[in-house]
Write an enzyme that holds these catalytic residues in place. Sequence first.
Site, PDB file in Angstrom:
ATOM      1  N   ALA A  53      24.553  24.604  97.361  1.00 45.34           N
ATOM      2  CA  ALA A  53      24.972  23.209  97.272  1.00 45.34           C
ATOM      3  C   ALA A  53      25.930  23.104  96.093  1.00 45.34           C
ATOM      4  O   ALA A  53      25.901  23.937  95.181  1.00 45.34           O
ATOM      5  CB  ALA A  53      23.749  22.324  97.062  1.00 45.34           C
ATOM      6  N   GLU A  99      20.175  28.037 103.031  1.00 42.01           N
ATOM      7  CA  GLU A  99      19.450  27.046 103.846  1.00 42.01           C
ATOM      8  C   GLU A  99      20.256  26.693 105.099  1.00 42.01           C
ATOM      9  O   GLU A  99      19.684  26.526 106.181  1.00 42.01           O
ATOM     10  CB  GLU A  99      19.159  25.793 103.005  1.00 42.01           C
ATOM     11  N   GLU A 119      18.127  28.699  92.832  1.00 40.82           N
ATOM     12  CA  GLU A 119      17.869  27.364  92.273  1.00 40.82           C
ATOM     13  C   GLU A 119      16.957  27.404  91.057  1.00 40.82           C
ATOM     14  O   GLU A 119      17.101  26.612  90.126  1.00 40.82           O
ATOM     15  CB  GLU A 119      17.238  26.444  93.327  1.00 40.82           C
TER      16      GLU A 119
END
Length: 245
Positions: A53, A99, A119
């Site tokens: 992300a 993901e 993460e």
Amino acid sequence: MLGFVRLNRPKVLNAINREMVSEILAAFEYMDREENVRAIVLSGNGRAFAAGADIDEMADEGSIDFERLNQFADWDRLAVVKKPIIGAVHGFALGGGFELALVCDILFAAEDAKFGFPEVNLGVMPGAGGTQRLTKLIGKTKAMEWLWTGEMHPAQEACDLGIINRVVAPEVLMEETKKFALQVAQKPPLSVRLIKDSVLKAIDYSLYEGMQYERKNFYLLFSSEDQKEGMRAFVEKRRPDFKGR
Ligand code: CAA
């Protein structure tokens, strides 16, 4: 016959921001409705599939921003696309990029592909399904190790653990992925669609519930013209002509 979606922010290794998720979703949903598209191929442009992300977008945000924006609503819709999604992964597939790969039904990866959830090194954790989908794929013990260490893992290891279907040389990644996608695209679309629907239910349902669900889909296919055509063609010893109806 095939629909192609290519992640295209190569300067930031295809870091996934909100705009990108909604564009991917729009493309997938369009192809899902488009009768001529039988399978979707997802890949990344540049050096990576996607390195996560977009950290820049998130860095200064708070939990209330996420709640207000319903941060993962589009991700939920990606997971209910009915047509086959085949991923071609090269370079990094990290965090949100991993993901996104896990939303695919089939994954081909180049030998240079690296998978991981970094993460933890940012003081957070996966939020778009990573802890759930990885655990269901490889089990608690391995998933915990991958998620706690945040390390990157080579394609072959991901393949050995059943995360991906095939590892191929980088120069033939797209060709091999397309070949597979075309193979699926030639099958009767309703069968392909209801097989996907049933397999995905197996992840959530008990065996009993899943069997009941499978049965309904099996019955449903006997309302299709393709079932009549497929079985008639077998009896008449000819190639079936499937129409997706
Ligand atoms: N978000 C924003 N920008 C990113 C990015 C990301 N996830 N990943 C890479 N970039 C940018 C870098 O900032 C860099 O930009 P500049 O040229 O402007 O400096 C550019 O992409 C190229 O990256 P690097 O110079 O770092 O390339 P590298 O080859 O040296 O390293 C890498 C590659 C190891 C993948 C490194 O870029 C990296 O660690 N990226 C972050 C990986 C990460 O932590 N992903 C998880 C994000 S959080 C998440 O995904 C949450 C979720 O579950 C929803």
